[in-house]
Design a protein around this motif. Structure first.
Motif: not given
Length: 362
Positions: A81-82, A99-104, A152-153, A159-160
């Motif tokens: 993320v950072m 978005l990156r935090c939710n994804e990864r 953001v989701l 699958e998730q």
């Protein structure tokens, strides 16, 4: 089901955990430690994941009588993320770290670890709804438009989604606070966190400068005339008007905005508001919340977390997506995400690589 309730220490995740317990699930509370040097205390509503937040989450878990753990994901958060955030700005793009935090992190690292430990699903305090549809579980907007977090989701895949719960999607935020108070949660009146969680003081430019240093360059108008200078192109984003420090005003006095960031030449291009209008988005990194669209489809397109949904036509080709908006919108920057909707259902998302105008591309 055995469910991991992600507990940030805020009111939303507290009520989400309680509702999962009420629904008869076996619930374990987990707080994610995402900072390697978490501040002792939170600064007002800025930031999250501090020691104070972990303590608040633990107190809620104790009141619910559920096990509680802190999982250290600081290294993963820094890398995924950072560092991604810094790299995107250095490349002249404008990323969305949520978005990156939710994804990864929350629906990759957290969910993967939960499944590896024998849990069945993860529950969070996001405001969105999951509905059983003909092709499986579908992601839909929350009933409270002011708090809807489906944007953001939009990075979640089918699958998730099959392993996720969002217990708050059918409720408004005022009712959540009332419910938290009725349950005796100390976080009932705790302010929401906002801005970028790892930049607690809100100074994105200063934070980036501390990591990228200075890289002086020119600010030019759309004709190439130098109208100012800067200390780093990464500090500018398309659509920005304030803080430009231009030394040469336009003769007609019209306001000027950033219309392009050129990291290779260290140039920032400014122009009038008219130049900001785009209706063509070329995007990559397509992520689908169900079956990928086949051919050309009508959708609603949203490019900001609480932005307006614009009628559009989308065409997907693998992980690449082209979106033609029915009308032009301003201030869309490469790096932003475009999330596609079919009514209230989230179709999927993609990261904007280029913007343009349909008439110019014909």
């Amino acid at each position: 089901m055995r469910v991991v309730a992600a507990m940030s220490g805020g009111v939303d995740s507290a009520v989400a955990a309680a509702r999962m317990l009420d629904a008869g699930h076996e619930v374990v509370g987990v707080h994610l430690a995402l900072s390697q040097s978490a501040a002792t205390l939170r600064e007002s509503a800025r930031g999250c994941c501090t020691i104070e937040d972990a303590g608040d989450a633990r107190r809620v878990a104790d009141r619910l009588g559920i096990p509680f753990y802190v999982w250290d994901m600081a290294d993963r958060f820094r890398e995924d993320v950072m560092e991604d955030f810094v790299a995107e700005y250095a490349a002249g793009r404008t990323p969305n770290p949520c978005l990156r935090c939710n994804e990864r992190i929350k629906f990759a690292a957290l969910l993967d670890k939960a499944l590896a430990l024998g849990f069945d699903a993860v529950a969070t305090g996001h405001y969105a709804q999951i509905v059983d549809g003909p092709d499986g579980r579908e992601l839909h907007r929350a009933v409270d438009p002011a708090k809807d977090q489906s944007y953001v989701l939009g990075v979640l895949d089918a699958e998730q989604l099959s392993r996720s719960f969002f217990p708050l999607g059918d409720t408004t935020k005022p009712h959540i606070r009332e419910e938290a108070a009725a349950r005796g949660f100390s976080v009932a009146k705790k302010p929401d966190s906002h801005d970028i969680c790892f930049i607690a003081d809100g100074d994105t430019k200063g934070w980036l400068t501390g990591r990228l240093g200075t890289a002086p360059g020119e600010i030019v108008d759309d004709a190439g005339k130098v109208v100012g200078t800067h200390e780093g192109a990464f500090a500018y984003t398309v659509g920005q008007r304030r803080g430009l420090g231009l030394k040469v005003p336009r003769e007609d006095g019209a306001k000027r905005y950033v219309v392009e960031v050129q990291p290779a030449t260290r140039r920032v291009v400014v122009g009038t508001a008219e130049l900001l209008g785009v209706d063509l988005l070329d995007a990559d990194h397509g992520r689908w919340c169900g079956p990928a669209p086949a051919g050309e489809v009508r959708v609603g397109a949203q490019v900001r977390a609480h932005g307006e949904e614009i009628p559009a036509t989308a065409t997907a080709d693998g992980d690449r997506v082209q979106v033609r908006l029915d009308r032009r919108i301003r201030g869309v920057a490469p790096g932003q995400s475009v999330v596609l909707y079919d009514g209230t259902r989230v179709v999927g998302s993609a990261t904007i690589a280029r913007t343009g105008r349909v008439e110019a591309s014909a």
